[in-house]
Design a protein around this motif. Sequence first.
Motif, short mmCIF file in Angstrom:
data_model
loop_
_atom_site.label_atom_id
_atom_site.label_comp_id
_atom_site.label_asym_id
_atom_site.label_seq_id
_atom_site.Cartn_x
_atom_site.Cartn_y
_atom_site.Cartn_z
N TYR A 1 25.70 23.14 -79.67
CA TYR A 1 24.44 24.23 -80.71
C TYR A 1 24.87 25.69 -80.17
N PRO A 2 25.57 26.71 -81.23
CA PRO A 2 26.65 27.74 -81.89
C PRO A 2 25.09 29.09 -80.54
N GLY A 3 23.76 28.73 -81.10
CA GLY A 3 23.42 30.36 -80.45
C GLY A 3 22.66 29.60 -79.03
N TYR A 4 23.81 28.64 -78.05
CA TYR A 4 23.30 28.09 -76.69
C TYR A 4 23.90 29.57 -75.87
N GLY A 5 22.91 30.29 -74.97
CA GLY A 5 23.54 31.66 -74.24
C GLY A 5 22.09 32.46 -74.82
N GLN A 6 22.28 33.09 -76.26
CA GLN A 6 21.48 34.12 -76.93
C GLN A 6 20.03 34.25 -75.70
N LEU A 7 19.23 32.94 -75.64
CA LEU A 7 18.27 33.88 -74.77
C LEU A 7 18.13 34.89 -73.21
N SER A 8 19.41 33.98 -72.78
CA SER A 8 20.17 34.20 -71.01
C SER A 8 20.95 35.33 -71.63
N GLY A 9 21.70 35.75 -72.31
CA GLY A 9 22.78 36.02 -72.38
C GLY A 9 24.04 36.21 -71.46
N ARG A 10 23.60 34.75 -72.18
CA ARG A 10 25.75 34.08 -70.85
C ARG A 10 26.48 34.08 -71.98
N ASP A 11 27.51 33.75 -72.04
CA ASP A 11 28.44 33.27 -72.46
C ASP A 11 28.86 31.84 -72.30
N VAL A 12 28.68 31.12 -73.39
CA VAL A 12 28.58 30.01 -72.84
C VAL A 12 29.94 28.97 -71.61
N ASP A 13 30.75 30.23 -72.26
CA ASP A 13 31.92 29.55 -71.54
C ASP A 13 32.16 30.21 -69.95
N GLU A 14 30.69 31.40 -69.87
CA GLU A 14 30.84 31.29 -68.41
C GLU A 14 30.15 30.74 -67.63
N ALA A 15 28.68 30.27 -68.31
CA ALA A 15 27.81 29.53 -67.51
C ALA A 15 27.93 28.68 -66.84
N GLU A 16 26.74 28.29 -66.24
CA GLU A 16 27.32 27.15 -65.42
C GLU A 16 26.02 26.67 -65.29
N SER A 17 25.91 25.08 -65.16
CA SER A 17 25.26 24.07 -65.23
C SER A 17 23.94 24.68 -64.56
N GLY A 18 22.22 23.57 -65.27
CA GLY A 18 21.51 24.87 -64.23
C GLY A 18 21.52 23.78 -63.07
N HIS A 19 21.57 22.53 -62.44
CA HIS A 19 21.55 21.95 -61.56
C HIS A 19 22.63 20.10 -61.52
N ARG A 20 22.99 20.24 -59.90
CA ARG A 20 23.75 19.51 -60.22
C ARG A 20 22.50 17.87 -59.47
N GLU A 21 22.95 16.77 -60.44
CA GLU A 21 22.45 16.06 -60.50
C GLU A 21 23.23 14.85 -59.15
N LEU A 22 21.69 14.17 -58.65
CA LEU A 22 22.95 12.72 -57.84
C LEU A 22 22.44 11.80 -58.16
N ARG A 23 22.96 10.93 -58.18
CA ARG A 23 23.06 9.38 -58.50
C ARG A 23 21.92 8.74 -57.14
N ALA A 24 21.59 7.13 -56.76
CA ALA A 24 20.94 6.83 -56.35
C ALA A 24 21.33 6.56 -55.08
N ASP A 25 23.44 6.47 -55.03
CA ASP A 25 24.36 6.52 -53.77
C ASP A 25 24.16 7.68 -53.33
N GLY A 26 23.71 8.74 -54.25
CA GLY A 26 24.26 10.24 -53.44
C GLY A 26 25.71 10.85 -54.15
N GLN A 27 26.12 9.93 -55.14
CA GLN A 27 27.31 10.20 -55.55
C GLN A 27 26.77 11.08 -56.97
N GLY A 28 27.77 12.60 -57.91
CA GLY A 28 27.04 13.51 -58.80
C GLY A 28 27.42 12.32 -59.76
N LEU A 29 26.60 13.55 -60.55
CA LEU A 29 26.62 12.32 -61.93
C LEU A 29 27.24 13.33 -63.23
N GLU A 30 27.79 14.68 -62.07
CA GLU A 30 29.55 15.02 -63.28
C GLU A 30 30.34 14.04 -63.73
#
Length: 320
Positions: free
Chosen positions: A148-177
């Motif tokens: 989506y080329p328009g990502y970041g326009q609402l918040s004013g963030r550069d997509v290359d500098e933005a951070e993911s909204g949150h880190r999610e975990l699996r049931a075993d506690g391992q990250g989903l990254e």
Amino acid sequence: MIKLYDTRRRQKVDFEPVEPGKVSMYVCGPTVYNRIHIGNARTFISFDMIRRYLAWRGFDVTFVQNVTDVDDKIIRRAAEEARTAAEVAEEYTRLFIEDMHAAGVQDPDIRPKATEEIGTMIALIERLIERGHAYVSEGDVYFDVRSYPGYGQLSGRDVDEAESGHRELRADGQGLEERKRDELDFALWKAAKPGEPAWESPWGEGRPGWHIECSAMSEKYLGLPFDIHGGGADLVFPHHENERAQSECACDSTFANYWMHSGMLQIANAETGETEKMSKSLNNFLLLHEVLEQVRPAALRMLMLQSHYRSPLVFGEQRV
């Protein structure tokens, strides 16, 4: 002519509704795992005022506000209390409505619940996959942010500098990254974990991500584009940024024509006199129903509305 400040454009603009004489308005509602605090209440009171003003100006306003009744926080609360997530959500939905009535906030015209709109969300996710904006990974479905080329326009963030909204975990506690193609990608559908609420989907049992519900429900009840999308300033990123991206990719349409966000509430420290952000992590939050046991609703509303809705507001007992 009405002028309003649009978050995306970062300036005041003329308000021209999609349909003359009518206003379609969506404001993000609560995640029902606890009683709301006065910081939440400020957002709801502010948009209640905006809605009433538009109606006073002669517009026929359709006001939609969702209830997030399936979420990690609800599931954790249910586990702590040995109850089902549905029982927790039902209780706090009822208490939220009671608190809003006590504060003089009008009911929305439509109050959809996430658990009652699962099919609508699945259909929206399927569209995103078909259009190449989402992908399936081990039972999860992720939105491809860089599609989506328009990502970041609402918040004013550069997509290359933005951070993911949150880190999610699996049931075993391992990250989903490792399941994602890019760290910025966010979950549209989460594969079922043992003991959690789950629904059937084309990708297996699971539940929707938080962001997809508002996109699905606003399109269903208001159509696209609709006039005003509102919420607290803390929702601009990632929630509203993600809503806008997935909706515009799925529908080839502008999502909301105007974005309005209320300022955050700060609380005065009784010992130091300094102000600090109201936060559950700092244990400095005040629940709305407890405040209304001490002050009249009209006094609280007057305090909330004395400051411009976009400005920060300092709350302290001496002010009410």
